[in-house]
Design a protein around this motif. Structure first.
Motif, PDB file in Angstrom:
ATOM      1  N   LEU A   8     117.137 110.060  -3.496  1.00 40.15           N
ATOM      2  CA  LEU A   8     116.216 109.328  -4.307  1.00 40.15           C
ATOM      3  C   LEU A   8     114.694 109.323  -3.729  1.00 40.15           C
ATOM      4  CD1 LEU A   8     115.781 107.219  -6.701  1.00 40.15           C
ATOM      5  CD2 LEU A   8     116.449 105.589  -4.924  1.00 40.15           C
ATOM      6  N   LYS A   9     113.802 109.967  -4.426  1.00 38.70           N
ATOM      7  CA  LYS A   9     112.550 110.145  -4.048  1.00 38.70           C
ATOM      8  C   LYS A   9     111.671 109.103  -4.976  1.00 38.70           C
ATOM      9  CE  LYS A   9     108.613 111.639  -2.275  1.00 38.70           C
ATOM     10  NZ  LYS A   9     108.174 111.172  -0.830  1.00 38.70           N
ATOM     11  N   SER A  10     110.560 108.359  -4.189  1.00 39.24           N
ATOM     12  CA  SER A  10     109.952 107.671  -5.392  1.00 39.24           C
ATOM     13  C   SER A  10     108.965 108.326  -6.219  1.00 39.24           C
ATOM     14  CB  SER A  10     109.142 106.708  -4.281  1.00 39.24           C
ATOM     15  OG  SER A  10     108.475 107.289  -3.577  1.00 39.24           O
ATOM     16  N   GLY A  11     108.396 107.867  -7.190  1.00 37.76           N
ATOM     17  CA  GLY A  11     107.486 108.416  -8.033  1.00 37.76           C
ATOM     18  C   GLY A  11     107.873 109.033  -9.244  1.00 37.76           C
ATOM     19  N   GLY A  12     109.254 109.246  -9.469  1.00 37.42           N
ATOM     20  CA  GLY A  12     109.660 109.884 -10.611  1.00 37.42           C
ATOM     21  C   GLY A  12     110.700 108.643 -11.635  1.00 37.42           C
ATOM     22  N   ARG A  13     111.450 109.302 -12.653  1.00 41.86           N
ATOM     23  CA  ARG A  13     111.941 108.254 -13.461  1.00 41.86           C
ATOM     24  C   ARG A  13     113.274 107.974 -12.732  1.00 41.86           C
ATOM     25  NH1 ARG A  13     114.073 112.335 -17.859  1.00 41.86           N
ATOM     26  NH2 ARG A  13     115.090 110.417 -18.729  1.00 41.86           N
ATOM     27  N   TYR A  14     113.844 108.060 -11.462  1.00 40.22           N
ATOM     28  CA  TYR A  14     114.827 107.631 -10.954  1.00 40.22           C
ATOM     29  C   TYR A  14     114.501 106.383 -10.149  1.00 40.22           C
ATOM     30  CZ  TYR A  14     116.297 112.256 -12.115  1.00 40.22           C
ATOM     31  OH  TYR A  14     116.947 113.473 -12.886  1.00 40.22           O
ATOM     32  N   ASP A  15     115.743 105.419 -10.001  1.00 39.31           N
ATOM     33  CA  ASP A  15     115.495 104.254  -8.938  1.00 39.31           C
ATOM     34  C   ASP A  15     116.899 104.021  -8.568  1.00 39.31           C
ATOM     35  OD1 ASP A  15     117.022 103.064 -11.425  1.00 39.31           O
ATOM     36  OD2 ASP A  15     115.195 102.224 -11.997  1.00 39.31           O
ATOM     37  N   ALA A  16     117.101 102.784  -8.099  1.00 40.62           N
ATOM     38  CA  ALA A  16     118.601 102.605  -7.523  1.00 40.62           C
ATOM     39  C   ALA A  16     119.725 102.534  -8.337  1.00 40.62           C
ATOM     40  CB  ALA A  16     118.528 101.063  -6.791  1.00 40.62           C
ATOM     41  N   THR A  17     119.426 102.325  -9.722  1.00 43.66           N
ATOM     42  CA  THR A  17     120.240 102.438 -10.769  1.00 43.66           C
ATOM     43  C   THR A  17     121.065 103.625 -10.825  1.00 43.66           C
ATOM     44  OG1 THR A  17     118.975 100.573 -12.117  1.00 43.66           O
ATOM     45  CG2 THR A  17     120.652 102.070 -13.292  1.00 43.66           C
ATOM     46  N   TRP A  18     120.337 104.697 -10.658  1.00 46.44           N
ATOM     47  CA  TRP A  18     121.189 106.119 -10.977  1.00 46.44           C
ATOM     48  C   TRP A  18     122.025 106.357  -9.915  1.00 46.44           C
ATOM     49  CZ3 TRP A  18     119.469 109.979 -14.645  1.00 46.44           C
ATOM     50  CH2 TRP A  18     118.628 109.572 -15.423  1.00 46.44           C
ATOM     51  N   VAL A  19     121.320 105.725  -8.475  1.00 47.37           N
ATOM     52  CA  VAL A  19     122.386 106.041  -7.247  1.00 47.37           C
ATOM     53  C   VAL A  19     123.499 105.036  -7.425  1.00 47.37           C
ATOM     54  CG1 VAL A  19     122.474 105.650  -4.819  1.00 47.37           C
ATOM     55  CG2 VAL A  19     120.238 106.147  -5.765  1.00 47.37           C
ATOM     56  N   ALA A  20     123.276 103.786  -7.802  1.00 50.44           N
ATOM     57  CA  ALA A  20     124.687 103.022  -8.171  1.00 50.44           C
ATOM     58  C   ALA A  20     125.665 103.564  -9.233  1.00 50.44           C
ATOM     59  CB  ALA A  20     124.279 101.584  -8.704  1.00 50.44           C
TER      60      ALA A  20
END
Length: 214
Positions: A8-20
Motif C-alpha cells: 500500500l503506497k500513499s498517493g493513489g486511490r488505495y487506502d487501508a480499506t483495500w487492505v482490509a
C-alpha cells in the motif's frame, strides 16, 4: 507457513480499506496463508495484518520491489495486488513453487499482480534494483516494452530472464484458478484479477459484493 504480501503506497486511490478487504477475502478463501503482511508508508492498524514500513520512497508500483527484501518471510510467499478479489477456494496460491501470473496482454511475460516464491529465492531482485533504482525506473532500461508501459513487472521479468529464471504461470498450473474481470458477465472466480481501468470499487454484481463483503 505461507505468507501473502501486499503493498500500500500513499498517493493513489488505495487506502487501508483495500487492505482490509483483501485480507478478509484471503482469510475466507485462502486460509493456507497464515500470515498477511502489508508493506506501506501509511498508518495501518488491522487485525490479522502485519504492517511493515517501506524503506524507500519509490513511487507508485515501484514500491512493490521492496517485497523481495531479505527477512520479510520464510517459506512460500505470494505477492498479491490490492485489487485482487477472492470469490472462491484459492489455497492453490499457497502451494510451494516459483510461479507468476502470465501477463494478460503479452504471452510469455510475467505479471507481478500475483508472484510466488520461496523464502529469499528472489532477494536478488531487491538487491539489484535498490543498488540503482533510477536506472531501472528509467524507460528503456530493459529494452523495448510491448505495450509501452515500463513498470515493476517489466524489470522483474527482465532481471529473472538475465538470471535464467523462468517461473511457471498460474494459468498453466491451475487453469481454473484465475479469472479476469469482465463487466459483461456476473459470475467470476475464484481469484478475480483486474486489467485496465476496471477496479473492484467500480465493479458490479457478485464481484463487487465479494470485495465489499456484502
Amino acid at each position: 507457513m505461507a505468507t501473502l504480501i501486499t503493498v500500500l503506497k500513499s498517493g493513489g486511490r488505495y487506502d487501508a480499506t483495500w487492505v482490509a478487504r483483501l485480507a478478509r477475502g484471503v482469510r475466507r478463501h485462502a486460509p493456507a496463508f497464515t500470515r498477511i503482511l502489508c508493506l506501506t508508508d501509511m498508518p495501518l492498524v488491522l487485525d490479522g495484518v502485519e504492517r511493515v514500513a517501506l524503506r524507500h520512497d519509490w513511487p507508485a508500483w515501484w514500491a512493490k520491489m521492496e517485497a523481495f527484501r531479505l527477512g520479510l518471510s520464510a517459506g512460500t510467499t505470494l505477492l498479491c495486488d490490492l485489487d485482487t478479489v477472492f470469490t472462491g477456494p484459492a489455497d492453490r496460491l499457497a502451494e510451494p513453487g516459483l510461479a507468476a501470473m502470465e501477463d494478460y496482454f503479452h504471452k510469455g511475460r510475467l505479471s507481478s499482480a500475483l508472484l510466488r516464491w520461496n523464502g529469499e529465492e528472489l532477494a536478488n531482485l531487491y538487491a539489484r534494483f535498490s543498488a540503482d533504482p533510477a536506472r531501472w525506473m528509467a524507460a528503456g532500461s530493459c529494452g523495448p516494452v510491448p505495450n509501452g508501459v515500463h513498470g515493476d513487472q517489466v524489470v522483474i521479468d527482465h532481471l529473472l530472464r538475465q538470471d535464467g529464471v523462468r517461473p511457471r504461470f498460474f494459468q498453466e498450473i491451475a487453469p481454473d484458478l484465475l479469472d479476469f474481470y469482465d463487466p459483461r458477465r456476473d459470475a467470476h472466480g475464484p481469484v478475480v484479477v483486474f486489467i485496465g481501468p476496471s477496479k473492484p470499487d467500480t465493479a458490479r454484481g457478485s464481484v463487487h459484493a465479494a470485495w465489499a463483503g456484502v
